[in-house]
Design a protein around this motif. Structure first.
Motif, mmCIF file in Angstrom:
data_model
loop_
_atom_site.group_PDB
_atom_site.id
_atom_site.type_symbol
_atom_site.label_atom_id
_atom_site.label_comp_id
_atom_site.label_asym_id
_atom_site.label_seq_id
_atom_site.Cartn_x
_atom_site.Cartn_y
_atom_site.Cartn_z
ATOM 1 N N LEU A 1 0.871 -1.169 0.000
ATOM 2 C CA LEU A 1 0.000 0.000 0.000
ATOM 3 C C LEU A 1 0.908 1.219 0.000
ATOM 4 C CD1 LEU A 1 -2.860 1.157 0.062
ATOM 5 C CD2 LEU A 1 -2.653 1.235 2.568
ATOM 6 N N LEU A 2 0.915 1.922 -1.110
ATOM 7 C CA LEU A 2 1.744 3.119 -1.253
ATOM 8 C C LEU A 2 0.962 4.316 -0.733
ATOM 9 C CD1 LEU A 2 2.956 2.446 -4.898
ATOM 10 C CD2 LEU A 2 4.088 1.796 -2.755
ATOM 11 N N THR A 3 1.587 5.121 0.113
ATOM 12 C CA THR A 3 0.923 6.305 0.667
ATOM 13 C C THR A 3 1.861 7.497 0.603
ATOM 14 O OG1 THR A 3 1.661 5.826 2.916
ATOM 15 C CG2 THR A 3 -0.479 4.929 2.258
ATOM 16 N N HIS A 4 1.286 8.667 0.549
ATOM 17 C CA HIS A 4 2.076 9.900 0.563
ATOM 18 C C HIS A 4 1.117 11.077 0.588
ATOM 19 C CE1 HIS A 4 5.257 12.778 -0.372
ATOM 20 N NE2 HIS A 4 6.108 11.789 -0.102
ATOM 21 N N GLU A 5 1.658 12.245 0.913
ATOM 22 C CA GLU A 5 0.860 13.464 0.801
ATOM 23 C C GLU A 5 0.421 13.639 -0.644
ATOM 24 O OE1 GLU A 5 2.875 16.955 2.189
ATOM 25 O OE2 GLU A 5 3.606 15.926 3.967
ATOM 26 N N ASP A 6 -0.635 14.416 -0.845
ATOM 27 C CA ASP A 6 -1.156 14.671 -2.180
ATOM 28 C C ASP A 6 -0.249 15.677 -2.897
ATOM 29 O OD1 ASP A 6 -2.717 14.876 -4.445
ATOM 30 O OD2 ASP A 6 -4.172 16.240 -3.533
ATOM 31 N N CYS B 1 2.610 10.588 -7.044
ATOM 32 C CA CYS B 1 2.534 10.096 -8.426
ATOM 33 C C CYS B 1 3.843 9.449 -8.842
ATOM 34 C CB CYS B 1 2.177 11.231 -9.371
ATOM 35 S SG CYS B 1 0.534 11.920 -9.070
ATOM 36 N N HIS B 2 4.968 10.037 -8.453
ATOM 37 C CA HIS B 2 6.272 9.458 -8.772
ATOM 38 C C HIS B 2 6.458 8.117 -8.072
ATOM 39 C CE1 HIS B 2 8.020 12.669 -11.171
ATOM 40 N NE2 HIS B 2 7.454 13.523 -10.328
ATOM 41 N N LYS B 3 5.978 8.006 -6.844
ATOM 42 C CA LYS B 3 6.087 6.756 -6.086
ATOM 43 C C LYS B 3 5.315 5.635 -6.785
ATOM 44 C CE LYS B 3 6.028 5.782 -1.181
ATOM 45 N NZ LYS B 3 5.507 6.203 0.132
ATOM 46 N N ALA C 1 6.796 2.260 -8.906
ATOM 47 C CA ALA C 1 6.345 0.883 -8.650
ATOM 48 C C ALA C 1 5.871 0.223 -9.950
ATOM 49 C CB ALA C 1 5.240 0.870 -7.603
ATOM 50 N N LEU C 2 5.119 0.953 -10.761
ATOM 51 C CA LEU C 2 4.641 0.400 -12.028
ATOM 52 C C LEU C 2 5.813 0.069 -12.951
ATOM 53 C CD1 LEU C 2 1.594 2.760 -12.679
ATOM 54 C CD2 LEU C 2 1.538 0.392 -11.861
ATOM 55 N N ALA C 3 6.830 0.921 -12.976
ATOM 56 C CA ALA C 3 8.005 0.684 -13.810
ATOM 57 C C ALA C 3 8.772 -0.556 -13.357
ATOM 58 C CB ALA C 3 8.923 1.906 -13.785
ATOM 59 N N LYS C 4 8.618 -0.930 -12.084
ATOM 60 C CA LYS C 4 9.295 -2.108 -11.539
ATOM 61 C C LYS C 4 8.424 -3.361 -11.592
ATOM 62 C CE LYS C 4 12.322 0.575 -8.568
ATOM 63 N NZ LYS C 4 12.596 1.040 -7.199
ATOM 64 N N GLY C 5 7.315 -3.283 -12.326
ATOM 65 C CA GLY C 5 6.490 -4.459 -12.543
ATOM 66 C C GLY C 5 5.303 -4.630 -11.617
ATOM 67 N N TRP C 6 5.089 -3.705 -10.693
ATOM 68 C CA TRP C 6 3.917 -3.781 -9.827
ATOM 69 C C TRP C 6 2.693 -3.378 -10.637
ATOM 70 C CZ3 TRP C 6 4.074 -5.358 -4.686
ATOM 71 C CH2 TRP C 6 5.348 -5.535 -4.152
ATOM 72 N N GLY D 1 -3.137 18.448 8.689
ATOM 73 C CA GLY D 1 -3.892 19.387 7.869
ATOM 74 C C GLY D 1 -3.656 19.203 6.383
ATOM 75 N N LYS D 2 -3.189 18.021 5.995
ATOM 76 C CA LYS D 2 -2.878 17.765 4.585
ATOM 77 C C LYS D 2 -3.722 16.618 4.048
ATOM 78 C CE LYS D 2 1.774 19.432 5.155
ATOM 79 N NZ LYS D 2 3.186 19.185 5.079
ATOM 80 N N MET D 3 -3.894 16.629 2.737
ATOM 81 C CA MET D 3 -4.579 15.525 2.069
ATOM 82 C C MET D 3 -3.556 14.424 1.812
ATOM 83 S SD MET D 3 -7.703 16.397 1.947
ATOM 84 C CE MET D 3 -8.406 15.130 0.935
ATOM 85 N N MET D 4 -4.000 13.175 1.981
ATOM 86 C CA MET D 4 -3.137 12.011 1.790
ATOM 87 C C MET D 4 -3.727 11.125 0.690
ATOM 88 S SD MET D 4 -0.740 12.480 4.016
ATOM 89 C CE MET D 4 0.074 10.904 4.019
ATOM 90 N N CYS D 5 -2.845 10.472 -0.061
ATOM 91 C CA CYS D 5 -3.248 9.547 -1.115
ATOM 92 C C CYS D 5 -2.741 8.155 -0.768
ATOM 93 C CB CYS D 5 -2.648 9.953 -2.450
ATOM 94 S SG CYS D 5 -3.150 11.559 -3.031
ATOM 95 N N ALA D 6 -3.457 7.140 -1.243
ATOM 96 C CA ALA D 6 -3.028 5.752 -1.061
ATOM 97 C C ALA D 6 -3.411 4.967 -2.308
ATOM 98 C CB ALA D 6 -3.687 5.130 0.157
#
Length: 67
Positions: free
Chosen positions: A6-11, A16-18, A22-27, A42-47
């Motif tokens: 499960l990849l997570t990071h701030e919005d 997007c780079h993360k 992963a997609l470039a490495k076959g995920w 106070g930030k938006m997070m993506c997963a």
């Protein structure tokens, strides 16, 4: 075996780079992305869940990001 992450990071573009890395490495994308407000920061997070078919059997000590 199928590995799951499960990849997570701030919005930000870093998320997007993360996912792109992963997609470039076959995920492969698994399901829809999620987007939520983190009240403490106070930030938006993506997963985004990703999976990858890899040889071998599951071992809890494996580093999924290195598969």
């Amino acid at each position: 075996m199928i590995a799951y992450r499960l990849l997570t990071h701030e919005d930000t573009s870093a998320f997007c780079h993360k996912v792109t890395d992963a997609l470039a490495k076959g995920w492969q994308l698994y399901g829809n992305p999620s987007y939520a407000y983190h009240a403490e920061t106070g930030k938006m997070m993506c997963a985004q869940a990703v999976t990858k078919d890899v040889p071998g059997t599951y071992d809890p000590s494996m580093k999924l990001g290195e598969l």
